[in-house]
Design a protein around this motif. Structure first.
Motif, PDB file in Angstrom:
ATOM      1  N   SER A 162      40.374  -0.154   4.600  1.00  0.00           N
ATOM      2  CA  SER A 162      39.436  -1.132   4.037  1.00  0.00           C
ATOM      3  C   SER A 162      38.100  -1.075   4.780  1.00  0.00           C
ATOM      4  O   SER A 162      38.066  -1.054   6.017  1.00  0.00           O
ATOM      5  CB  SER A 162      40.009  -2.550   4.155  1.00  0.00           C
ATOM      6  OG  SER A 162      41.151  -2.702   3.349  1.00  0.00           O
ATOM      7  N   ASN A 164      33.931  -2.783   4.019  1.00  0.00           N
ATOM      8  CA  ASN A 164      32.981  -3.434   3.108  1.00  0.00           C
ATOM      9  C   ASN A 164      31.583  -3.569   3.706  1.00  0.00           C
ATOM     10  O   ASN A 164      30.719  -4.221   3.132  1.00  0.00           O
ATOM     11  CB  ASN A 164      33.492  -4.814   2.652  1.00  0.00           C
ATOM     12  CG  ASN A 164      33.398  -5.866   3.746  1.00  0.00           C
ATOM     13  OD1 ASN A 164      33.445  -5.549   4.931  1.00  0.00           O
ATOM     14  ND2 ASN A 164      33.280  -7.120   3.340  1.00  0.00           N
ATOM     15  N   THR A 175      33.667  -6.899  -1.211  1.00  0.00           N
ATOM     16  CA  THR A 175      34.828  -7.582  -0.649  1.00  0.00           C
ATOM     17  C   THR A 175      35.918  -7.839  -1.678  1.00  0.00           C
ATOM     18  O   THR A 175      37.103  -7.525  -1.451  1.00  0.00           O
ATOM     19  CB  THR A 175      34.400  -8.913  -0.013  1.00  0.00           C
ATOM     20  OG1 THR A 175      33.418  -8.644   0.989  1.00  0.00           O
ATOM     21  CG2 THR A 175      35.593  -9.622   0.622  1.00  0.00           C
ATOM     22  N   PRO A 203      42.390  -2.690   7.926  1.00  0.00           N
ATOM     23  CA  PRO A 203      40.947  -2.765   8.140  1.00  0.00           C
ATOM     24  C   PRO A 203      40.557  -1.652   9.119  1.00  0.00           C
ATOM     25  O   PRO A 203      41.169  -1.547  10.197  1.00  0.00           O
ATOM     26  CB  PRO A 203      40.752  -4.149   8.754  1.00  0.00           C
ATOM     27  CG  PRO A 203      42.076  -4.501   9.356  1.00  0.00           C
ATOM     28  CD  PRO A 203      43.116  -3.826   8.513  1.00  0.00           C
ATOM     29  N   CYS A 209      34.163  -3.841   8.735  1.00  0.00           N
ATOM     30  CA  CYS A 209      34.788  -4.947   8.004  1.00  0.00           C
ATOM     31  C   CYS A 209      34.230  -6.270   8.521  1.00  0.00           C
ATOM     32  O   CYS A 209      34.275  -6.534   9.732  1.00  0.00           O
ATOM     33  CB  CYS A 209      36.299  -4.943   8.210  1.00  0.00           C
ATOM     34  SG  CYS A 209      37.153  -3.459   7.668  1.00  0.00           S
ATOM     35  N   LEU A 213      36.210 -10.181   4.642  1.00  0.00           N
ATOM     36  CA  LEU A 213      37.198  -9.185   4.253  1.00  0.00           C
ATOM     37  C   LEU A 213      38.455  -9.304   5.114  1.00  0.00           C
ATOM     38  O   LEU A 213      39.581  -9.285   4.597  1.00  0.00           O
ATOM     39  CB  LEU A 213      36.608  -7.769   4.374  1.00  0.00           C
ATOM     40  CG  LEU A 213      37.580  -6.613   4.099  1.00  0.00           C
ATOM     41  CD1 LEU A 213      38.176  -6.712   2.700  1.00  0.00           C
ATOM     42  CD2 LEU A 213      36.882  -5.265   4.295  1.00  0.00           C
TER      43      LEU A 213
END
Length: 456
Positions: A162, A164, A175, A203, A209, A213
């Motif tokens: 992940s 963002n 997100t 993450p 991140c 998020l």
């Protein structure tokens, strides 16, 4: 369904960081579970009583032994095509130059499938029966890693990465899109209903991140009872950047803690530069650490004080961290962990060094504990899954030559010497067979002396 098999010979595992358990006798496996362990005398008595009807019996020779499968607590499957490249650069520069451009390519599932098939096979060849993987940002691409682990029957925790925050990666998700994809990924992996492969919330790190998020990822982890993995305090420049973009936090660890990422199902890679307060917080939350000595030195991040981490009651396993690390074998991680700890001791950090027995513990049951898998794997105990490596010190083409020894080959001292040789000098050529609970019917020819099935 796995078959019913008896193994006769030598078995070694580590119960505690400071204690190896060596046993000569028999080990019975039924439907992938260890159901009985006993002495050679007990085996012979049971044979006479006709107890082994319909069991396949395999006898190890005097130079062979079984150990638990290796556990790699941290590696990046998409980075394997870059192994050995860019290791003259510090972490953030290395990511920008090598890692992020490669990871972009995993938006193509066909490319991902070809790479991941090789990655899983390579790790199994090296004796890694359990791996905790980072994938990439890409949903479909990371599913190919799931499929490869299932195909080759490797125990795996797999995370769709992940991100963002726009940074050097130049690719990321907003997100809500990212949270929706992560939940979809978790559900898709669980749909396979495969006991060996599970999703892990991932993450990438606090550089990429934000809190929104990570709050959402923490919620998903709790909703589906998933593990979480990330990076922490790997590099001084990384730490400074994280604190710049999180000015209300006093430490890198606090950034994760405010999002409830830290708990007893969380494993953090590196932890090279933790303060005493951060160590206390990780210990209090039950967070585990994946020690990655190769990448920490190759990318000049620092020498991780593993003994200090362990002494602060934090569970530690080993990671290869390819391709920041330049070797996909946990044997290499064992040796590097000893080297790094000894380097710290030589620099004046008293009692910091790890011996080979302790490093072996970290590579097996230590890693299993770090991943919350120690109820299933890591030792040879009744009720656990059978997850093992058959080691042959003098296997064909091995770099370990046979010499006459004055040590009694039937003694525990001799068995200890065999394991010590393997830890310090062995490689994949000495790993004659990987034996997972679902694979023990597929034993390679000539791995053992096979005894005909007992008759009732």
């Amino acid at each position: 369904m796995a078959g019913n098999i008896i193994f006769i010979g030598n078995f070694i595992h580590a119960d505690l960081l400071t204690e190896l358990k060596l046993r000569t006798g028999f080990l019975k496996v039924e439907d992938g579970k260890i159901t009985q362990i006993g002495t050679l005398q007990e085996y012979e008595s049971l044979v006479r009583d006709g107890a082994w009807s319909n069991f396949k019996i395999n006898r190890l020779n005097e130079h062979q032994f079984l150990i638990p499968g290796f556990v790699d607590c941290h590696t990046h499957a998409p980075q394997f095509p870059n192994i050995g490249l860019g290791l003259d650069r510090p972490l953030l520069e290395w990511l920008k130059k090598y890692t992020f451009p490669l990871e972009k390519q995993y938006s193509d599932p066909k490319f991902a499938s070809k790479v991941y098939d090789k990655v899983v096979k390579r790790l199994l060849t090296n004796g890694t029966t359990t791996a905790c993987y980072f994938g990439t940002l890409h949903f479909e691409g990371t599913l190919e890693l799931v499929k490869s682990a299932i195909k080759h029957k490797q125990r795996a925790l797999i995370g769709k990465v992940s991100m963002n925050i726009k940074n050097d990666a130049e690719y990321y998700n907003d997100t809500q899109t990212e949270l929706a994809e992560v939940e979809k990924f978790v559900c898709k992996v669980l749909e396979y209903e495969n006991d060996l492969v599970q999703p892990v919330i991932t993450p990438r790190f606090a550089v990429s991140c934000n809190q929104e998020l990570m709050d959402g990822l923490s919620d998903i982890a709790m909703k589906y009872n998933c593990r979480t993995q990330s990076h922490i305090s790997e590099n001084q420049d990384e730490i400074e950047f994280v604190l710049q973009i999180n000015p209300t936090c006093k430490s890198y660890t606090e950034v994760y803690d405010q999002s409830k990422i830290l708990n007893n199902k969380c494993i953090m890679a590196h932890a090279v530069h933790l303060s005493d307060h951060e160590m206390a917080l990780l210990a209090n939350k039950g967070v585990s650490v994946a020690h990655c000595p190769a990448s920490n030195t190759r990318l000049r991040s620092g020498l991780c004080p593993v003994r200090r981490i362990i002494n602060n009651n934090i569970t530690v396993g080993l990671g290869t961290d390819v391709s920041g690390g330049d070797n996909a074998s946990i044997l290499d991680a064992i040796r590097r962990s000893m080297d790094v700890s000894m380097s710290l001791e030589l620099q004046g950090t008293k009692d910091s060094s790890l011996n080979w027995k302790e490093a072996f513990y970290l590579a097996t049951v230590g890693g299993a504990k770090a991943l919350n898998l120690d109820e299933k794997i890591g030792t040879f105990n009744i009720g656990k899954d059978f997850d093992a490596l058959l080691i042959d010190i003098y296997a064909d083409n091995s770099q370990i030559d046979y010499y006459e020894s004055s040590t009694d080959p039937n003694s525990k001292e001799y068995l200890m010497e065999l394991l010590e040789r393997f830890i310090h000098v062995g490689d994949d050529r000495n790993i004659v067979q990987e034996l997972l609970d679902t694979q023990i019917q597929n034993i390679k020819p000539n791995s053992f002396t096979e005894i005909p099935m007992a008759k009732s």
